[in-house]
Write a protein that holds these residues in place. Structure first.
Motif, PDB file in Angstrom:
ATOM      1  N   ILE A  27     -26.794  20.540  -0.753  1.00 57.80           N
ATOM      2  CA  ILE A  27     -27.710  21.479  -1.389  1.00 57.80           C
ATOM      3  C   ILE A  27     -28.697  20.710  -2.250  1.00 57.80           C
ATOM      4  CG2 ILE A  27     -27.879  23.440  -2.957  1.00 57.80           C
ATOM      5  CD1 ILE A  27     -24.977  24.094  -2.132  1.00 57.80           C
ATOM      6  N   THR A  28     -29.984  21.040  -2.088  1.00 55.27           N
ATOM      7  CA  THR A  28     -31.033  20.354  -2.837  1.00 55.27           C
ATOM      8  C   THR A  28     -31.968  21.361  -3.508  1.00 55.27           C
ATOM      9  OG1 THR A  28     -32.566  20.287  -0.970  1.00 55.27           O
ATOM     10  CG2 THR A  28     -31.055  18.428  -1.204  1.00 55.27           C
ATOM     11  N   ALA A  81     -32.648  24.400  -0.800  1.00 55.67           N
ATOM     12  CA  ALA A  81     -32.681  24.055   0.622  1.00 55.67           C
ATOM     13  C   ALA A  81     -31.367  23.328   0.913  1.00 55.67           C
ATOM     14  CB  ALA A  81     -33.864  23.175   0.951  1.00 55.67           C
ATOM     15  N   ILE A  82     -30.832  23.569   2.094  1.00 53.95           N
ATOM     16  CA  ILE A  82     -29.554  22.965   2.454  1.00 53.95           C
ATOM     17  C   ILE A  82     -29.710  22.159   3.737  1.00 53.95           C
ATOM     18  CG2 ILE A  82     -27.119  23.383   2.968  1.00 53.95           C
ATOM     19  CD1 ILE A  82     -27.296  25.972   1.431  1.00 53.95           C
ATOM     20  N   ALA A  83     -29.157  20.943   3.713  1.00 53.26           N
ATOM     21  CA  ALA A  83     -29.132  20.081   4.895  1.00 53.26           C
ATOM     22  C   ALA A  83     -27.759  20.237   5.542  1.00 53.26           C
ATOM     23  CB  ALA A  83     -29.379  18.634   4.502  1.00 53.26           C
ATOM     24  N   PHE A  84     -27.740  20.727   6.785  1.00 53.86           N
ATOM     25  CA  PHE A  84     -26.495  20.967   7.519  1.00 53.86           C
ATOM     26  C   PHE A  84     -26.318  19.902   8.594  1.00 53.86           C
ATOM     27  CE2 PHE A  84     -27.869  25.231   6.208  1.00 53.86           C
ATOM     28  CZ  PHE A  84     -26.722  25.727   5.611  1.00 53.86           C
ATOM     29  N   SER A  85     -25.123  19.296   8.633  1.00 58.48           N
ATOM     30  CA  SER A  85     -24.797  18.338   9.688  1.00 58.48           C
ATOM     31  C   SER A  85     -23.513  18.769  10.371  1.00 58.48           C
ATOM     32  CB  SER A  85     -24.616  16.940   9.112  1.00 58.48           C
ATOM     33  OG  SER A  85     -24.183  16.047  10.123  1.00 58.48           O
ATOM     34  N   ASN A 103     -38.537   9.727  -4.057  1.00 64.05           N
ATOM     35  CA  ASN A 103     -39.289  10.920  -4.460  1.00 64.05           C
ATOM     36  C   ASN A 103     -38.492  11.657  -5.530  1.00 64.05           C
ATOM     37  OD1 ASN A 103     -41.517  11.060  -2.260  1.00 64.05           O
ATOM     38  ND2 ASN A 103     -39.624  10.684  -1.152  1.00 64.05           N
ATOM     39  N   LYS A 104     -38.836  11.443  -6.772  1.00 63.08           N
ATOM     40  CA  LYS A 104     -38.075  12.004  -7.892  1.00 63.08           C
ATOM     41  C   LYS A 104     -38.086  13.536  -7.904  1.00 63.08           C
ATOM     42  CE  LYS A 104     -37.109   7.953  -9.439  1.00 63.08           C
ATOM     43  NZ  LYS A 104     -35.908   7.362  -8.934  1.00 63.08           N
ATOM     44  N   ALA A 105     -39.004  14.167  -7.164  1.00 69.87           N
ATOM     45  CA  ALA A 105     -39.091  15.630  -7.151  1.00 69.87           C
ATOM     46  C   ALA A 105     -37.889  16.260  -6.444  1.00 69.87           C
ATOM     47  CB  ALA A 105     -40.383  16.079  -6.470  1.00 69.87           C
ATOM     48  N   LEU A 106     -37.271  15.555  -5.510  1.00 70.42           N
ATOM     49  CA  LEU A 106     -36.116  16.092  -4.789  1.00 70.42           C
ATOM     50  C   LEU A 106     -34.861  15.869  -5.626  1.00 70.42           C
ATOM     51  CD1 LEU A 106     -35.076  17.344  -2.089  1.00 70.42           C
ATOM     52  CD2 LEU A 106     -34.499  15.018  -1.429  1.00 70.42           C
ATOM     53  N   GLU A 107     -34.124  16.946  -5.851  1.00 69.44           N
ATOM     54  CA  GLU A 107     -32.902  16.865  -6.636  1.00 69.44           C
ATOM     55  C   GLU A 107     -31.729  17.331  -5.787  1.00 69.44           C
ATOM     56  OE1 GLU A 107     -30.765  19.265 -10.265  1.00 69.44           O
ATOM     57  OE2 GLU A 107     -32.934  19.352 -10.112  1.00 69.44           O
ATOM     58  N   ILE A 108     -30.723  16.484  -5.678  1.00 68.28           N
ATOM     59  CA  ILE A 108     -29.498  16.860  -4.971  1.00 68.28           C
ATOM     60  C   ILE A 108     -28.604  17.548  -5.990  1.00 68.28           C
ATOM     61  CG2 ILE A 108     -27.480  16.023  -3.728  1.00 68.28           C
ATOM     62  CD1 ILE A 108     -29.196  13.617  -2.847  1.00 68.28           C
ATOM     63  N   LYS A 109     -28.080  18.723  -5.626  1.00 62.28           N
ATOM     64  CA  LYS A 109     -27.261  19.498  -6.563  1.00 62.28           C
ATOM     65  C   LYS A 109     -25.769  19.334  -6.308  1.00 62.28           C
ATOM     66  CE  LYS A 109     -30.593  23.304  -6.831  1.00 62.28           C
ATOM     67  NZ  LYS A 109     -30.696  24.771  -6.631  1.00 62.28           N
ATOM     68  N   ILE A 123     -21.327  13.526  -3.642  1.00 61.68           N
ATOM     69  CA  ILE A 123     -22.359  13.369  -2.603  1.00 61.68           C
ATOM     70  C   ILE A 123     -22.926  11.953  -2.669  1.00 61.68           C
ATOM     71  CG2 ILE A 123     -24.666  14.102  -1.867  1.00 61.68           C
ATOM     72  CD1 ILE A 123     -22.570  16.121  -1.082  1.00 61.68           C
ATOM     73  N   LYS A 124     -23.169  11.449  -3.890  1.00 57.87           N
ATOM     74  CA  LYS A 124     -23.682  10.080  -4.036  1.00 57.87           C
ATOM     75  C   LYS A 124     -22.673   9.064  -3.522  1.00 57.87           C
ATOM     76  CE  LYS A 124     -26.972  10.801  -7.763  1.00 57.87           C
ATOM     77  NZ  LYS A 124     -27.348  10.491  -9.144  1.00 57.87           N
ATOM     78  N   ALA A 125     -21.393   9.296  -3.787  1.00 57.17           N
ATOM     79  CA  ALA A 125     -20.350   8.390  -3.281  1.00 57.17           C
ATOM     80  C   ALA A 125     -20.322   8.424  -1.757  1.00 57.17           C
ATOM     81  CB  ALA A 125     -18.986   8.778  -3.849  1.00 57.17           C
ATOM     82  N   LEU A 126     -20.499   9.602  -1.190  1.00 57.84           N
ATOM     83  CA  LEU A 126     -20.556   9.749   0.266  1.00 57.84           C
ATOM     84  C   LEU A 126     -21.750   8.992   0.837  1.00 57.84           C
ATOM     85  CD1 LEU A 126     -19.176  11.212   2.658  1.00 57.84           C
ATOM     86  CD2 LEU A 126     -20.741  13.106   2.261  1.00 57.84           C
TER      87      LEU A 126
END
Length: 176
Positions: A27-28, A81-85, A103-109, A123-126
């Motif tokens: 989720i971003t 926005a959600i990235a689905f894999s 791009n600092k504007a994109l934030e991962i939640k 998510i960062k560890a992943l």
């Protein structure tokens, strides 16, 4: 039933199916990305077979409840926005983390990995994990080295015998 309600129910059903079929959903907050940046991000995600969708939070909350992911609601605030894999659990995290760094504007939640709600740190560890292909290469390399070492050990006596025979040949030539 009116058309608008039917469309919303269909959207909830689609989101529910995506959440169920995805191995990873990240989720971003995309607020601040211009069209060119958003297009670039979508293209990068598409290259690794990841679908990136802008979704309504209320509909996503209903879908999350349908699949038992109520903890996901904490990440569904603001533009989402959600990235689905459905294939590689690491791919969306890697692409989004790299893109967010540039791009600092994109934030991962946060997100969902194999049916479990995970935090930004997870998510960062992943994202730091090697990709599936890199892991396979490491395993193959690990399997190959003992065989190479054994071949060298077995070839050693033969190599030594060849060196002795060559020394004997040179010695006989020198005597002749």
């Amino acid at each position: 039933m009116n058309k608008q309600r039917m469309a919303k129910e269909q959207s909830v059903q689609e989101i529910t199916e995506r959440l169920q079929s995805s191995v990873t959903a990240v989720i971003t907050d995309y607020r601040g990305l211009n069209v060119a940046q958003a297009t670039k991000l979508r293209n990068e995600l598409r290259e690794v077979n990841v679908e990136y969708k802008v979704l309504k939070n209320t509909l996503t909350k209903i879908a999350a409840q349908n699949v038992g992911l109520e903890d996901l609601n904490q990440y569904l605030e603001g533009p989402t926005a959600i990235a689905f894999s459905t294939e590689d659990p690491v791919a969306p995290a890697k692409v989004l983390a790299k893109f967010a760094k540039d791009n600092k504007a994109l934030e991962i939640k946060g997100g969902v990995v194999e049916g479990k709600v995970v935090s930004l740190e997870q998510i960062k560890a992943l994202a730091d994990l090697p990709s599936k292909e890199e892991l396979l290469a490491q395993v193959l390399r690990g399997m190959q080295w003992p065989l190479v070492g054994m071949a060298n050990v077995l070839a050693g006596p033969l190599r030594n015998m060849v060196n002795v025979l060559e020394a004997v040949r040179k010695e006989k030539e020198a005597q002749a």
